[in-house]
Design a protein around this motif. Structure first.
Motif, PDB file in Angstrom:
ATOM      1  N   LYS A 261       0.839  -1.204   0.000  1.00  0.00           N
ATOM      2  CA  LYS A 261       0.000   0.000   0.000  1.00  0.00           C
ATOM      3  C   LYS A 261       0.873   1.253   0.000  1.00  0.00           C
ATOM      4  CE  LYS A 261      -4.191  -1.750   2.265  1.00  0.00           C
ATOM      5  NZ  LYS A 261      -5.153  -1.515   3.371  1.00  0.00           N
ATOM      6  N   SER A 262       1.942   1.216   0.805  1.00  0.00           N
ATOM      7  CA  SER A 262       2.862   2.358   0.850  1.00  0.00           C
ATOM      8  C   SER A 262       3.531   2.554  -0.501  1.00  0.00           C
ATOM      9  CB  SER A 262       3.933   2.126   1.930  1.00  0.00           C
ATOM     10  OG  SER A 262       3.349   1.870   3.188  1.00  0.00           O
ATOM     11  N   CYS A 263       3.970   1.446  -1.113  1.00  0.00           N
ATOM     12  CA  CYS A 263       4.635   1.522  -2.422  1.00  0.00           C
ATOM     13  C   CYS A 263       3.701   2.102  -3.481  1.00  0.00           C
ATOM     14  CB  CYS A 263       5.114   0.139  -2.848  1.00  0.00           C
ATOM     15  SG  CYS A 263       6.503  -0.497  -1.886  1.00  0.00           S
ATOM     16  N   LEU A 264       2.442   1.705  -3.452  1.00  0.00           N
ATOM     17  CA  LEU A 264       1.490   2.201  -4.449  1.00  0.00           C
ATOM     18  C   LEU A 264       1.268   3.702  -4.287  1.00  0.00           C
ATOM     19  CD1 LEU A 264      -0.418   1.664  -6.774  1.00  0.00           C
ATOM     20  CD2 LEU A 264      -2.209   1.095  -5.111  1.00  0.00           C
ATOM     21  N   ARG A 265       1.133   4.149  -3.055  1.00  0.00           N
ATOM     22  CA  ARG A 265       0.937   5.585  -2.836  1.00  0.00           C
ATOM     23  C   ARG A 265       2.152   6.365  -3.337  1.00  0.00           C
ATOM     24  NH1 ARG A 265      -3.699   6.017  -0.418  1.00  0.00           N
ATOM     25  NH2 ARG A 265      -4.387   4.499   1.151  1.00  0.00           N
ATOM     26  N   LEU A 266       3.340   5.840  -3.095  1.00  0.00           N
ATOM     27  CA  LEU A 266       4.558   6.514  -3.552  1.00  0.00           C
ATOM     28  C   LEU A 266       4.642   6.521  -5.076  1.00  0.00           C
ATOM     29  CD1 LEU A 266       7.026   5.059  -0.914  1.00  0.00           C
ATOM     30  CD2 LEU A 266       6.500   7.496  -1.226  1.00  0.00           C
ATOM     31  N   ALA A 267       4.316   5.400  -5.703  1.00  0.00           N
ATOM     32  CA  ALA A 267       4.370   5.330  -7.170  1.00  0.00           C
ATOM     33  C   ALA A 267       3.381   6.304  -7.807  1.00  0.00           C
ATOM     34  CB  ALA A 267       4.081   3.900  -7.635  1.00  0.00           C
ATOM     35  N   LEU A 268       2.186   6.370  -7.238  1.00  0.00           N
ATOM     36  CA  LEU A 268       1.172   7.285  -7.775  1.00  0.00           C
ATOM     37  C   LEU A 268       1.501   8.746  -7.485  1.00  0.00           C
ATOM     38  CD1 LEU A 268      -2.085   5.300  -6.902  1.00  0.00           C
ATOM     39  CD2 LEU A 268      -0.947   5.484  -9.123  1.00  0.00           C
TER      40      LEU A 268
ATOM     41  N   ALA B 238      -2.274 -14.686  -1.604  1.00  0.00           N
ATOM     42  CA  ALA B 238      -3.181 -14.196  -2.644  1.00  0.00           C
ATOM     43  C   ALA B 238      -3.383 -12.689  -2.518  1.00  0.00           C
ATOM     44  CB  ALA B 238      -4.521 -14.927  -2.559  1.00  0.00           C
ATOM     45  N   ARG B 239      -3.549 -12.234  -1.300  1.00  0.00           N
ATOM     46  CA  ARG B 239      -3.734 -10.795  -1.073  1.00  0.00           C
ATOM     47  C   ARG B 239      -2.470 -10.020  -1.442  1.00  0.00           C
ATOM     48  NH1 ARG B 239      -5.649  -8.173   4.738  1.00  0.00           N
ATOM     49  NH2 ARG B 239      -6.427  -6.192   3.894  1.00  0.00           N
ATOM     50  N   THR B 240      -1.323 -10.552  -1.043  1.00  0.00           N
ATOM     51  CA  THR B 240      -0.049  -9.900  -1.358  1.00  0.00           C
ATOM     52  C   THR B 240       0.150  -9.784  -2.857  1.00  0.00           C
ATOM     53  OG1 THR B 240       0.988 -10.648   0.699  1.00  0.00           O
ATOM     54  CG2 THR B 240       2.463 -10.130  -1.136  1.00  0.00           C
ATOM     55  N   SER B 241      -0.082 -10.875  -3.564  1.00  0.00           N
ATOM     56  CA  SER B 241       0.141 -10.856  -5.018  1.00  0.00           C
ATOM     57  C   SER B 241      -0.817  -9.901  -5.713  1.00  0.00           C
ATOM     58  CB  SER B 241      -0.013 -12.277  -5.585  1.00  0.00           C
ATOM     59  OG  SER B 241      -1.307 -12.780  -5.349  1.00  0.00           O
ATOM     60  N   ARG B 242      -2.054  -9.876  -5.243  1.00  0.00           N
ATOM     61  CA  ARG B 242      -3.050  -9.001  -5.879  1.00  0.00           C
ATOM     62  C   ARG B 242      -2.696  -7.524  -5.692  1.00  0.00           C
ATOM     63  NH1 ARG B 242      -6.887 -11.150  -3.497  1.00  0.00           N
ATOM     64  NH2 ARG B 242      -7.327  -9.630  -1.866  1.00  0.00           N
ATOM     65  N   LEU B 243      -2.207  -7.163  -4.510  1.00  0.00           N
ATOM     66  CA  LEU B 243      -1.877  -5.764  -4.242  1.00  0.00           C
ATOM     67  C   LEU B 243      -0.583  -5.319  -4.905  1.00  0.00           C
ATOM     68  CD1 LEU B 243      -2.856  -5.560  -0.461  1.00  0.00           C
ATOM     69  CD2 LEU B 243      -3.973  -4.380  -2.353  1.00  0.00           C
ATOM     70  N   ALA B 244       0.281  -6.265  -5.240  1.00  0.00           N
ATOM     71  CA  ALA B 244       1.548  -5.904  -5.882  1.00  0.00           C
ATOM     72  C   ALA B 244       1.364  -5.516  -7.345  1.00  0.00           C
ATOM     73  CB  ALA B 244       2.546  -7.062  -5.780  1.00  0.00           C
ATOM     74  N   VAL B 245       0.322  -6.036  -7.982  1.00  0.00           N
ATOM     75  CA  VAL B 245       0.137  -5.797  -9.412  1.00  0.00           C
ATOM     76  C   VAL B 245      -0.070  -4.315  -9.739  1.00  0.00           C
ATOM     77  CG1 VAL B 245      -1.337  -6.279 -11.407  1.00  0.00           C
ATOM     78  CG2 VAL B 245      -0.693  -8.131  -9.856  1.00  0.00           C
ATOM     79  N   PRO B 246      -0.975  -3.590  -9.055  1.00  0.00           N
ATOM     80  CA  PRO B 246      -1.124  -2.161  -9.377  1.00  0.00           C
ATOM     81  C   PRO B 246       0.155  -1.356  -9.163  1.00  0.00           C
ATOM     82  CG  PRO B 246      -2.984  -2.929  -8.050  1.00  0.00           C
ATOM     83  CD  PRO B 246      -1.961  -4.015  -8.034  1.00  0.00           C
ATOM     84  N   VAL B 247       0.999  -1.781  -8.233  1.00  0.00           N
ATOM     85  CA  VAL B 247       2.260  -1.076  -8.018  1.00  0.00           C
ATOM     86  C   VAL B 247       3.156  -1.231  -9.237  1.00  0.00           C
ATOM     87  CG1 VAL B 247       4.239  -0.768  -6.498  1.00  0.00           C
ATOM     88  CG2 VAL B 247       2.072  -1.575  -5.552  1.00  0.00           C
ATOM     89  N   LEU B 248       3.291  -2.466  -9.725  1.00  0.00           N
ATOM     90  CA  LEU B 248       4.106  -2.701 -10.914  1.00  0.00           C
ATOM     91  C   LEU B 248       3.529  -1.986 -12.137  1.00  0.00           C
ATOM     92  CD1 LEU B 248       5.009  -6.498 -10.506  1.00  0.00           C
ATOM     93  CD2 LEU B 248       6.543  -4.521 -10.241  1.00  0.00           C
ATOM     94  N   LEU B 249       2.204  -1.970 -12.241  1.00  0.00           N
ATOM     95  CA  LEU B 249       1.581  -1.279 -13.372  1.00  0.00           C
ATOM     96  C   LEU B 249       1.868   0.225 -13.295  1.00  0.00           C
ATOM     97  CD1 LEU B 249      -0.218  -1.499 -15.873  1.00  0.00           C
ATOM     98  CD2 LEU B 249      -2.213  -1.200 -14.369  1.00  0.00           C
ATOM     99  N   ALA B 250       1.828   0.789 -12.096  1.00  0.00           N
ATOM    100  CA  ALA B 250       2.123   2.221 -11.935  1.00  0.00           C
ATOM    101  C   ALA B 250       3.572   2.533 -12.270  1.00  0.00           C
ATOM    102  CB  ALA B 250       1.809   2.657 -10.507  1.00  0.00           C
ATOM    103  N   MET B 251       4.447   1.511 -12.197  1.00  0.00           N
ATOM    104  CA  MET B 251       5.863   1.711 -12.487  1.00  0.00           C
ATOM    105  C   MET B 251       6.229   1.330 -13.922  1.00  0.00           C
ATOM    106  SD  MET B 251       7.540   0.278  -8.942  1.00  0.00           S
ATOM    107  CE  MET B 251       9.194   0.777  -9.458  1.00  0.00           C
ATOM    108  N   ALA B 252       5.223   0.954 -14.710  1.00  0.00           N
ATOM    109  CA  ALA B 252       5.492   0.490 -16.066  1.00  0.00           C
ATOM    110  C   ALA B 252       5.952   1.592 -17.011  1.00  0.00           C
ATOM    111  CB  ALA B 252       4.239  -0.193 -16.636  1.00  0.00           C
ATOM    112  N   ASP B 253       5.965   2.839 -16.529  1.00  0.00           N
ATOM    113  CA  ASP B 253       6.485   3.933 -17.363  1.00  0.00           C
ATOM    114  C   ASP B 253       8.009   4.016 -17.277  1.00  0.00           C
ATOM    115  OD1 ASP B 253       6.557   4.714 -14.719  1.00  0.00           O
ATOM    116  OD2 ASP B 253       5.979   6.793 -15.113  1.00  0.00           O
TER     117      ASP B 253
END
Length: 441
Positions: A323-330, A365-380
């Protein structure tokens, strides 16, 4: 764990991973006896009179629920001790000597809070029991009031460790804590605030370093929750936020990482009394302490159930760090997160079944699901894409996740349009196999 995060009360063996705690049932019968004795004692309404005996019960419960004193069955003992949560809170609230010049029952309350911290550590049922109890606020507010004698700081520390265990287990979503959070913010920032206000009450003692750090840990855990992070941002006015930043020591990696993680969880918000966001306020600290390198190390350690910082007694849940990583990426920090791509990929791969049973734990399952949006946000970031494409297992894990997480199909499309097309065709006729998720973590 969690942080998210959960600090274990006491000292742990260096670099030791958290034991499973469910191999046998040693101590369960004794815990059930102790819980029943506590219940009968508080029903007698003689808490002050029997305080010393109640302290003994609490200390025994503490030992049985200690992951390193009772490594083979502490989980089983925690489950049996849930019935003791209410009585322990009642003793923590009522074991007081009103009007006494020196409260000799402080150690009784400390023992109760320490036992509660042990019981609620990474224990969702016990933490929920504590969070929903009306006694929680009634016990916590007196325990966290400004210290007029140094002895009170011991109670501050034990009460905060308990609150941290509850907040970490519940992912930060602890209801009805607003007055308690105000007290926690006050303790977390008390040293600098005290130094900067000559008119502070003469009788009040500024919180010790351990108290300030544990108060900060509570804020970090609560900032993982969607609603609570908004409340914390409201409480962290510029004076409070600056006081916490100023009270970060170069010789304390725990403190520096905790402050950095707190501001990361709030990075899309701003203090109410200034235009700068927490993202901007934390920039000097993140740069000077190497926070993003530490975040990568913390995520990797969490996947192996190791404490971070090393030997810190603090265990983090991967899904909370995500969750922290996603907020930072966004918030535009994708480039600084590049070193975290490998452990992020490792998180996604956890969606693939391990062993012959074909099941994936609910936690994985929860960990893997939450990691995907982080990687997608970093796909740039081309470097991030190269690391992702180097993993032979990532495409299959994304296929498994695409049914439940739309971002997985998007990321698969970014990584390899041909493979994404093949995946979409399989949905219309070709056989696919999706790993089942176990109902228990």
């Amino acid at each position: 764990q969690g942080s998210d995060r959960t600090a274990i009360v006491g000292t742990l063996p260096a670099a030791m991973s958290l034991p499973s705690g469910d191999i046998d049932s040693r101590g369960v019968t004794q815990v059930e006896r102790l819980a029943n004795s506590l219940r009968l004692a508080v029903e007698s309404k003689e808490i002050v009179k029997r305080a010393r005996v109640l302290r003994g019960y609490a200390e025994e419960l503490n030992g049985y629920c200690d992951p390193f004193e009772n490594s083979t069955s502490f989980r089983e003992c925690q489950a049996a001790a849930v019935k003791a949560v209410g009585p322990l809170l009642l003793v923590a609230r009522d074991a007081r000597q009103a009007g006494a010049r020196k409260d000799t029952l402080t150690e009784v309350r400390v023992a109760c809070f320490e036992a509660l911290a042990r019981i609620c550590f990474d224990n969702l049922k016990a933490a929920a029991e504590a969070a929903e109890a009306p006694l929680l606020r009634e016990a916590m507010l007196p325990a966290l009031q400004a210290a007029e004698v140094v002895q009170q700081q011991q109670e501050h520390l034990a009460a905060l460790q308990f609150l941290q265990a509850v907040a970490a287990a519940l992912g930060g979503e602890v209801p009805s804590l607003q007055p308690v959070l105000e007290a926690v913010v006050g303790l977390a920032s008390s040293r600098a605030q005290r130094d900067n206000h000559e008119e502070a009450e003469e009788r009040a003692h500024p919180a010790f370093r351990a108290v300030r750090t544990t108060a900060l840990e509570v804020l970090v855990s609560c900032s993982m929750g969607r609603q609570k992070r908004q409340e914390i941002a409201m409480l962290l006015s510029s004076p409070n936020a600056n006081a916490i930043l100023e009270d970060t020591w170069e010789d304390s990696p725990i403190r520096a990482f905790s402050v950095s993680l707190l501001f990361a969880n709030l990075c899309d918000l701003s203090p109410t009394d200034q235009p700068l966001s927490f993202n901007e306020l934390a920039e000097p600290l993140w740069t000077s302490t190497g926070f993003f390198d530490d975040l990568q190390g913390c995520l990797a350690a969490s996947l192996d159930l190791r404490p971070w910082p090393p030997e810190s007694n603090i265990y983090h849940r991967p899904w909370k760090l995500l969750k922290s990583c996603l907020r930072l990426a966004l918030a535009g920090r994708s480039r600084q997160l590049l070193q975290a791509v490998e452990p992020l990929v490792a998180c996604v791969i956890r969606r693939l079944p391990q062993g012959g049973h074909g099941l994936v734990s609910a936690e994985d399952a929860r960990t893997s699901r939450l990691a995907v949006p982080v990687l997608l946000a970093m796909a740039d970031q081309e470097e991030a894409l190269q690391i992702m494409r180097s993993s032979s297992q990532l495409p299959e894990a994304l296929r498994q996740l695409a049914v439940e997480e739309p971002a997985a199909a998007e990321l698969l499309q970014v990584l390899d349009p041909h493979e994404a097309t093949d995946f979409r065709m399989s949905e219309f006729g070709l056989e696919t196999s999706t790993a089942r998720v176990a109902l228990t973590a």
